[in-house]
Enzyme design. Structure first.
Site, PDB file in Angstrom:
ATOM      1  N   THR A 145      36.379  42.320  45.147  1.00 47.64           N
ATOM      2  CA  THR A 145      35.830  41.581  44.017  1.00 47.64           C
ATOM      3  C   THR A 145      36.486  40.214  43.858  1.00 47.64           C
ATOM      4  OG1 THR A 145      37.311  42.924  42.663  1.00 47.64           O
ATOM      5  CG2 THR A 145      34.984  43.496  42.636  1.00 47.64           C
ATOM      6  N   GLY A 156      28.037  33.850  48.039  1.00 48.49           N
ATOM      7  CA  GLY A 156      26.698  34.237  47.629  1.00 48.49           C
ATOM      8  C   GLY A 156      26.367  33.718  46.238  1.00 48.49           C
ATOM      9  N   PRO A 157      25.168  34.020  45.737  1.00 54.80           N
ATOM     10  CA  PRO A 157      24.757  33.553  44.413  1.00 54.80           C
ATOM     11  C   PRO A 157      25.536  34.237  43.310  1.00 54.80           C
ATOM     12  CG  PRO A 157      23.154  35.113  45.271  1.00 54.80           C
ATOM     13  CD  PRO A 157      24.133  34.848  46.385  1.00 54.80           C
ATOM     14  N   SER A 209      42.785  45.570  50.455  1.00 57.70           N
ATOM     15  CA  SER A 209      42.146  45.295  49.177  1.00 57.70           C
ATOM     16  C   SER A 209      42.323  46.497  48.265  1.00 57.70           C
ATOM     17  CB  SER A 209      40.647  45.016  49.401  1.00 57.70           C
ATOM     18  OG  SER A 209      39.956  44.940  48.171  1.00 57.70           O
ATOM     19  N   GLY A 210      42.827  46.273  47.068  1.00 52.87           N
ATOM     20  CA  GLY A 210      43.053  47.360  46.135  1.00 52.87           C
ATOM     21  C   GLY A 210      41.799  47.720  45.359  1.00 52.87           C
ATOM     22  N   ARG A 256      33.284  46.777  41.653  1.00 54.04           N
ATOM     23  CA  ARG A 256      33.574  47.543  42.865  1.00 54.04           C
ATOM     24  C   ARG A 256      32.884  48.897  42.838  1.00 54.04           C
ATOM     25  NH1 ARG A 256      38.854  45.187  42.465  1.00 54.04           N
ATOM     26  NH2 ARG A 256      39.568  46.956  41.211  1.00 54.04           N
ATOM     27  N   ARG A 294      40.664  31.381  46.666  1.00 48.94           N
ATOM     28  CA  ARG A 294      39.469  32.076  47.158  1.00 48.94           C
ATOM     29  C   ARG A 294      38.282  31.132  47.253  1.00 48.94           C
ATOM     30  NH1 ARG A 294      41.310  36.249  43.471  1.00 48.94           N
ATOM     31  NH2 ARG A 294      39.956  35.298  41.895  1.00 48.94           N
ATOM     32  N   LYS A 299      42.631  35.573  54.298  1.00 44.77           N
ATOM     33  CA  LYS A 299      43.747  35.932  53.407  1.00 44.77           C
ATOM     34  C   LYS A 299      44.366  34.609  52.992  1.00 44.77           C
ATOM     35  CE  LYS A 299      47.766  39.059  53.406  1.00 44.77           C
ATOM     36  NZ  LYS A 299      48.537  40.017  54.246  1.00 44.77           N
ATOM     37  N   SER A 306      40.296  36.571  50.131  1.00 47.42           N
ATOM     38  CA  SER A 306      41.238  37.082  49.144  1.00 47.42           C
ATOM     39  C   SER A 306      42.338  36.046  49.013  1.00 47.42           C
ATOM     40  CB  SER A 306      41.807  38.434  49.583  1.00 47.42           C
ATOM     41  OG  SER A 306      42.506  38.307  50.812  1.00 47.42           O
ATOM     42  N   SER A 307      43.363  36.326  48.250  1.00 46.22           N
ATOM     43  CA  SER A 307      44.470  35.369  48.127  1.00 46.22           C
ATOM     44  C   SER A 307      45.760  36.142  47.940  1.00 46.22           C
ATOM     45  CB  SER A 307      44.242  34.404  46.966  1.00 46.22           C
ATOM     46  OG  SER A 307      43.888  35.098  45.789  1.00 46.22           O
TER      47      SER A 307
END
Length: 355
Positions: free
Chosen positions: A335, A341-342, A82-83, A315, A180, A160, A218-219
């Site tokens: 992110t 989650g909400p 993850s970047g 982040r 995602r 992923k 993530s994607s």
């Protein structure tokens, strides 16, 4: 069976010297590595090549020790980076490895368990639809059965997600956001967090009241299948590691994370101390700038700032909160949290040693 975790730190996105050395010392068995998850120092955007660089270099290190073609390494090991290490986050990676075999009977206490699997290949028009949701859920159920993890004992599911190559573009859902979102709902369906009859194509990326408390998706553009890792606790696994999770209700919800540690008998006064930080073997979170442009009744400008992307803000805020609570900047915050989650919040999972 036992799950072990090795943490390596990076001087630059292609620095896997600590992994290489650990394998050479015999500390890690490369044949038993299940997954490597890490944070790289790129911008986290579509042009963030630090992630691909990390995948390529880690693949080469493993290929050398396994004496295999680098092209087939990801058939046996999930490599996901993850970047974005804004703020105090330190570039790092966690290596998940298994040792031993299953006992003849379940043990008295549950310990950290891991499973990994892949979906079938998706067609471009299947991304972001119920087909992707259901295939993701089916794959997770298969992983749980093979790893001997009860769905109620799952605390973290990393996906992923697939975005099959398509040119010229035809399917508007063949995108990172839809991948995602559908993947997260697949996690929720597999774990019983949502009901099948509440899901349909039209509610994906629309009805955010339905979400997973354990997903971290993530994607990957060009990936035709989804690669999935599940972490939970199981009496069929031993060792000294356990995992738990909570959900931040908004981007400032430190109390939910503090309460998570209190459930392990770690008071707020004990947090931040080195002895506690040394017991932490992974902090994984999803974060999002609230799309309603408000946090606890106050307007925020993360979505209207043309100089800094909202993902970088999110982040930075969440990783700083988690680092302050845990006393370690080796936190994994990802992110874009569609159906995680909400709205404005997101899941947080923590791996701890119990001694």
């Amino acid at each position: 069976m036992e799950t072990r975790i090795f943490t390596g730190f990076m001087k630059h996105p292609s620095d896997f010297s600590e992994l290489d050395a650990a394998i050479s010392r015999g500390e890690i068995d490369p044949f038993r590595i299940v997954a490597i998850l890490g944070k790289t120092e790129g911008n986290g955007g579509r042009n963030d090549f630090s992630r691909d660089l990390a995948v390529e270099k880690s693949r080469q290190v493993l290929a050398t020790h396994l004496q295999q073609d680098p092209a087939v390494i990801e058939d046996r090991v999930l490599l996901s980076f993850s970047g974005g290490t804004e703020g105090v986050t330190t570039p790092h990676y966690r290596v998940f490895e298994t040792r031993g075999t299953f006992p003849s009977a379940p043990l008295y206490e549950s310990r950290l368990a891991i499973g990994r699997g892949r979906t079938r290949q998706f067609l471009p028009e299947e991304v972001g639809t119920m087909t992707m949701v259901e295939e993701t859920a089916q794959t997770i159920r298969r992983i749980l059965e093979q790893a001997r993890i009860d769905p109620h004992d799952v605390h973290f599911v990393h996906v992923k997600g697939a975005i099959p190559y398509e040119w010229p573009p035809k399917s508007p859902r063949n995108s990172m956001a839809y991948s995602r979102g559908a993947s997260a709902l697949g996690v929720a369906l597999a774990l019983g967090e949502v009901n099948q009859h509440d899901l349909n194509d039209d509610m994906i990326l629309q009805d955010y009241a339905l979400y997973s408390r354990c997903a971290s998706t993530s994607s990957k553009p060009g990936l035709s299948y989804s690669d999935i890792m599940v972490l939970g606790n199981s009496p069929w696994w031993n060792g000294n590691l356990v995992i738990t999770h909570t959900v931040m209700q908004d981007i400032l919800d430190a109390q939910s994370v503090i309460s998570l540690f209190e459930s392990f008998g770690i008071s707020s006064s004990q947090l931040y101390k080195e002895a506690i930080a040394q017991r932490i073997h992974g902090v994984f979170a999803k974060a999002e700038a609230d799309p309603r442009q408000s946090v606890r009744g106050y307007r925020h400008t993360m979505l209207s700032d043309d100089d800094i992307d909202d993902t970088r803000y999110a982040r930075c805020v969440v990783s700083s909160i988690l680092a302050a609570i845990t006393g370690t900047p080796a936190v994994y915050v990802s992110t874009r949290a569609e159906h995680h989650g909400p709205l404005g919040g997101g899941p947080v999972a923590v791996i701890l040693s119990i001694s």
